[in-house]
Scaffold this active site. Structure first.
Site, PDB file in Angstrom:
ATOM      1  N   TYR B 105       0.591  -1.053   0.255  1.00  0.00           N
ATOM      2  CA  TYR B 105      -0.143  -0.538  -0.092  1.00  0.00           C
ATOM      3  C   TYR B 105       0.759   1.526   0.222  1.00  0.00           C
ATOM      4  O   TYR B 105       1.401   1.458   0.572  1.00  0.00           O
ATOM      5  CB  TYR B 105      -0.640   0.060   1.045  1.00  0.00           C
ATOM      6  CG  TYR B 105      -2.110   1.632   1.493  1.00  0.00           C
ATOM      7  CD1 TYR B 105      -1.430   1.561   2.795  1.00  0.00           C
ATOM      8  CD2 TYR B 105      -2.809   1.706   0.938  1.00  0.00           C
ATOM      9  CE1 TYR B 105      -1.729   2.635   3.505  1.00  0.00           C
ATOM     10  CE2 TYR B 105      -3.038   2.838   1.408  1.00  0.00           C
ATOM     11  CZ  TYR B 105      -2.694   3.185   2.814  1.00  0.00           C
ATOM     12  OH  TYR B 105      -2.881   4.571   2.926  1.00  0.00           O
ATOM     13  N   ASP B 190      -1.313  -5.987   9.792  1.00  0.00           N
ATOM     14  CA  ASP B 190      -2.125  -5.012   9.212  1.00  0.00           C
ATOM     15  C   ASP B 190      -3.253  -5.967   8.621  1.00  0.00           C
ATOM     16  O   ASP B 190      -3.395  -6.452   7.532  1.00  0.00           O
ATOM     17  CB  ASP B 190      -1.011  -4.383   8.095  1.00  0.00           C
ATOM     18  CG  ASP B 190      -2.863  -3.257   7.985  1.00  0.00           C
ATOM     19  OD1 ASP B 190      -3.753  -3.054   8.007  1.00  0.00           O
ATOM     20  OD2 ASP B 190      -2.708  -1.963   7.557  1.00  0.00           O
ATOM     21  N   ILE B 192      -6.191  -5.288   8.539  1.00  0.00           N
ATOM     22  CA  ILE B 192      -8.210  -4.076   7.864  1.00  0.00           C
ATOM     23  C   ILE B 192      -8.795  -4.929   7.127  1.00  0.00           C
ATOM     24  O   ILE B 192      -9.453  -4.379   7.091  1.00  0.00           O
ATOM     25  CB  ILE B 192      -7.131  -2.947   7.183  1.00  0.00           C
ATOM     26  CG1 ILE B 192      -8.140  -1.847   7.229  1.00  0.00           C
ATOM     27  CG2 ILE B 192      -6.943  -3.307   5.811  1.00  0.00           C
ATOM     28  CD1 ILE B 192      -7.580  -0.420   7.074  1.00  0.00           C
ATOM     29  N   LYS B 248     -12.346  -0.392   6.043  1.00  0.00           N
ATOM     30  CA  LYS B 248     -12.657  -1.135   4.791  1.00  0.00           C
ATOM     31  C   LYS B 248     -13.378  -2.315   4.856  1.00  0.00           C
ATOM     32  O   LYS B 248     -14.142  -2.599   4.147  1.00  0.00           O
ATOM     33  CB  LYS B 248     -11.405  -1.735   4.379  1.00  0.00           C
ATOM     34  CG  LYS B 248     -10.460  -1.062   4.467  1.00  0.00           C
ATOM     35  CD  LYS B 248     -10.470  -0.262   3.112  1.00  0.00           C
ATOM     36  CE  LYS B 248      -9.214   1.078   3.066  1.00  0.00           C
ATOM     37  NZ  LYS B 248      -8.962   1.425   1.461  1.00  0.00           N
TER      38      LYS B 248
END
Lengths: 363, 385
Positions: B105, B190, B192, B248
């Site tokens: 990302y 992470d 998410i 998300k």
């Protein structure tokens, strides 16, 4: 009894009344999806416009604010830290008048690595900043090998509960120009002055001096709704900067600390209503003033004097005469007594870095 | 057409319906306004208990109840953006580094480095094994960093991956945990996109690896199964941290609900104090606390979210396949596809990829994200949301 927390609880009825009459303020009924998806670091335009006009109303229209210069942060805590990251490098110094809000020690220094050099103020000038004190603090920083980047004032002051006089603001601005440093004015209590005319914002001073770019581009105002509106839980802070580069950088940095879009929507509705804001501002002032006068009168009857205050959610009480001796230790032992025996939680001046022992902040 | 933003817009109908049926979740309605004052004045950085409890429960449900989360380890942050920065501040000093598999990302370049002064050391992954992180690549990146006198403090994994949309299998994840544990470096996961896993294989969260370890540790000494080879290694839980958010999985990026979940008490305590710089609005804490406490709603939401993501993924990749465009076949998660346009490149170079990207933007008028922006080692891949 908790008298150590500066919370504004006097005007919730006005807020609740507004909510009852305006169901559209809830994003849950009005465009929920669009609001939940909105994560643009510019912030809702309607909210910024509402904030700009609210800030102007608080200053009696004597200054106007451009919504595009408003950067949103999650509380003034974040705003002050963010400005410090932008204006100073690790190891640099900010000059801050004493006594000051204890939270600054963490907010301005912790992750930024920046130092605070105090500008000492005492009761001989009602704790107003003097030119000598400014120069003296600057010299102290230089002698420690520190690069001074800004002066940071709180106006109206916490913990003094008093506005900074116009002539002092001019002196501080002149000093900042002379040393070519920035001036941050935390005006979080601007809507909590007891009368509409006594507060002079740095924005007005800039205006009155003709809005000269070389002066204004070093000035940044911090604001929040935690005190004036009593909404600390909502995390609504703003940075207003006259400096384009600072606005752009602050906006990008605000990614780490944006305001919930749900809250932006609610407050955009509320603060766009001139009827609501005018009524709120004047009633809030009136109620704070009455509360202040009541406590001052009560303390006076007990033989205790306070600094003559005209703003804020507290009074600056002088227990100097009662101290065993004029030392920090004596102040702290008196504080412990008040805490344990009288059972009142108030804040000792030393926690605010006050150089004169014996003063206490009472909320 | 915007296909560059990873937003989850699939389940708003369900959320809006829930909101209509639960007016007290909003402090602006007459039902909810009773609680307005207490919520507006609450600024404790521990967060509203109902919020923390509800988020912990949600995280458990997303992982099929295979693991439980402790609400007291849940710390708020200003979105995952704020969470990552805070974790970096807690774990690393200026000049320290985190290892990170590519492609990753692009926001990490700013979030992890800008104000913290921390560096990122990429571990290049290749299409030859579907960009899966190989332990040997992790080891050599770590060794190389040490040779260059770079102080590696940890490894950052995004699992499920952005931009790949793939998940790590249990064995690979366990090997990674062994590696970071053996080298005494932190592991930040992470997660998410954890609720966006729409197809088999099943998602394995690092929390499950921790849980496995804790359960085995409890079983130790109670009679081995005869297959073990000596004492089991000790896992230092102080090195393991999860970053999460509702941006998300639920589609609420505007609400700025970032979460740090750490197994390290000192990190929890430090991050909590730092959360003062990015607390979640109590108005939002209250709404989320109410919504995610509703078990029936949450179960339906998680299931519907998966179903709808699967349908969309199938339709989209099917459509692309019809015109001869392939996507990463191992993707079973995320809000995007990792599209292979290598055949369309004039040559295998970043310049050719960028030129193709400009054509797609200017002529086809689709905003997609080129692989080079994700530091992908191979040109020609694009993320399409």
């Amino acid at each position: 009894i908790q008298m150590g927390l500066a919370e504004n609880q006097v005007s919730f009825d006005l807020l609740e009344d507004y909510l009852e009459k305006h169901p559209e303020a809830s994003s849950t009924t009005h465009n929920f999806k669009e609001n939940a998806l909105y994560q643009d670091y510019h912030g809702l335009k309607s909210f910024r416009q509402a904030m700009a006009s609210f800030m102007s109303q608080i200053r009696g229209g004597r200054a106007t604010f451009d919504p595009d210069r408003i950067v949103l942060t999650a509380g003034a805590t974040a705003a002050n830290e963010l400005l410090t990251f932008i204006l100073a490098n690790p190891g640099d110094a900010l000059l801050v008048p004493t006594p000051y809000y204890p939270g600054f020690d963490r907010d301005l220094r912790w992750r930024t690595g920046v130092k605070i050099v105090p500008i000492h103020c005492d009761s001989s000038t009602n704790f107003q900043v003097t030119k000598e004190a400014l120069q003296s603090a600057y010299n102290e920083a230089v002698s420690m090998g520190l690069k001074v980047r800004a002066v940071l004032i709180t106006n109206p002051s916490n913990p003094l509960g008093a506005t900074v006089q116009r002539v002092v603001l001019e002196d501080i601005l002149d000093f900042s120009v002379e040393k070519n440093i920035h001036l941050v004015s935390d005006e979080i209590y601007s809507g909590s002055t007891f009368s509409p005319d006594e507060f002079v914002s740095i924005a007005e001073v800039l205006n009155d001096r003709g809005s000269i770019q070389s002066e204004s581009e070093r000035v940044h105002i911090v604001y929040s709704l935690s005190k004036d509106l009593g909404l600390p839980g909502f995390r609504v802070g703003t940075i207003y900067s006259y400096n384009d580069a600072v606005v752009t950088t602050a906006r990008r940095m605000s990614s780490f600390t944006l305001i919930s879009s749900q809250t932006q929507h609610l407050l955009a509705c509320m603060l766009s209503s001139a009827e609501f804001t005018e009524n709120y501002i004047s009633k809030n002032r009136e109620r704070l003033r009455r509360r202040y006068e009541m406590i001052i009168a009560g303390l006076r009857r007990a033989g205790i004097e306070c600094l003559e205050g005209n703003a804020g959610l507290f009074c600056w009480m002088n227990l100097g005469p009662v101290l065993v001796d004029p030392t920090r230790e004596a102040e702290l032992s008196l504080w412990k007594l008040i805490l344990k025996d009288v059972r009142l939680n108030i804040s000792p001046g030393s926690s605010c870095h006050c150089s004169e022992p014996g003063w206490f902040r009472v909320c | 057409i915007q296909m560059g933003l990873a937003e989850n817009q699939l389940c708003f109908d369900m959320v809006e319906q829930w909101m209509n049926n639960n007016p007290s979740a909003s402090i602006c309605t007459s039902q909810g306004a009773r609680g307005f004052k207490d919520i507006a004045i609450f600024q404790d950085y521990h967060g509203l208990p109902e919020f923390r409890n509800a988020v912990a429960k949600f995280m458990g449900k997303v992982r099929g109840e295979r693991v439980k989360f402790n609400p007291d380890r849940i710390v708020m942050a200003g979105g995952a953006t704020g969470a990552h920065e805070t974790v970096a501040f807690c774990l690393a000093d200026p000049g320290d580094a985190f290892l990170i598999p590519t492609p990753y990302y692009p926001g990490f370049d700013r979030d992890l480095r800008w104000r913290t002064g921390v560096q990122l050391v990429p571990i290049e992954c290749q299409s030859s094994n579907n960009f899966k992180l190989r332990i040997e690549d992790l080891e050599s990146a770590y060794d190389m960093a040490k040779l260059n006198n770079v102080r590696v403090k940890g490894l950052l994994l995004t699992n499920p991956s952005n931009p790949l949309g793939t998940i790590l299998d249990g064995n690979t994840l366990r090997s990674i945990v062994s590696f970071t544990n053996d080298n005494n470096i932190h592991l930040i996961c992470d997660e998410i996109y954890s609720a966006t896993v729409f197809d088999k294989p099943d998602y394995v969260s690092v929390a499950e690896v921790v849980d496995e370890y804790l359960n085995n540790a409890n079983d130790d000494g109670e009679g081995d199964d005869g297959n073990s080879n000596g004492p089991r290694p000790t896992l230092n839980l102080d090195l393991i941290h999860i970053v999460y958010s509702l941006s998300k999985d639920m589609g609420f990026p505007g609400f700025r609900v970032g979460i740090i979940y750490s197994y390290n008490d000192v990190v929890v305590s430090c991050a909590r104090k730092m959360s003062s710089f990015g607390l979640v609005s109590t108005q939002t804490q209250h709404l989320i606390g109410s919504m995610l406490s509703d078990d029936d709603f949450v179960d339906e939401f998680i299931a519907a979210n998966r179903r709808r993501l699967a349908e969309r993924h199938r339709a989209f990749t099917g459509g692309l396949a019809e015109v001869g465009i392939r996507c990463l076949k191992t993707s079973n998660a995320g809000l995007f596809v990792w599209m292979d346009l290598r055949r369309l490149l004039k040559e295998q170079s970043v310049e050719a990829e960028t030129a193709l990207w400009r054509v797609i933007i200017n002529e086809v008028k689709l905003n997609v994200s080129p692989g080079s922006s994700f530091h992908c080692s191979e040109p020609g891949w694009f993320r399409v949301c």
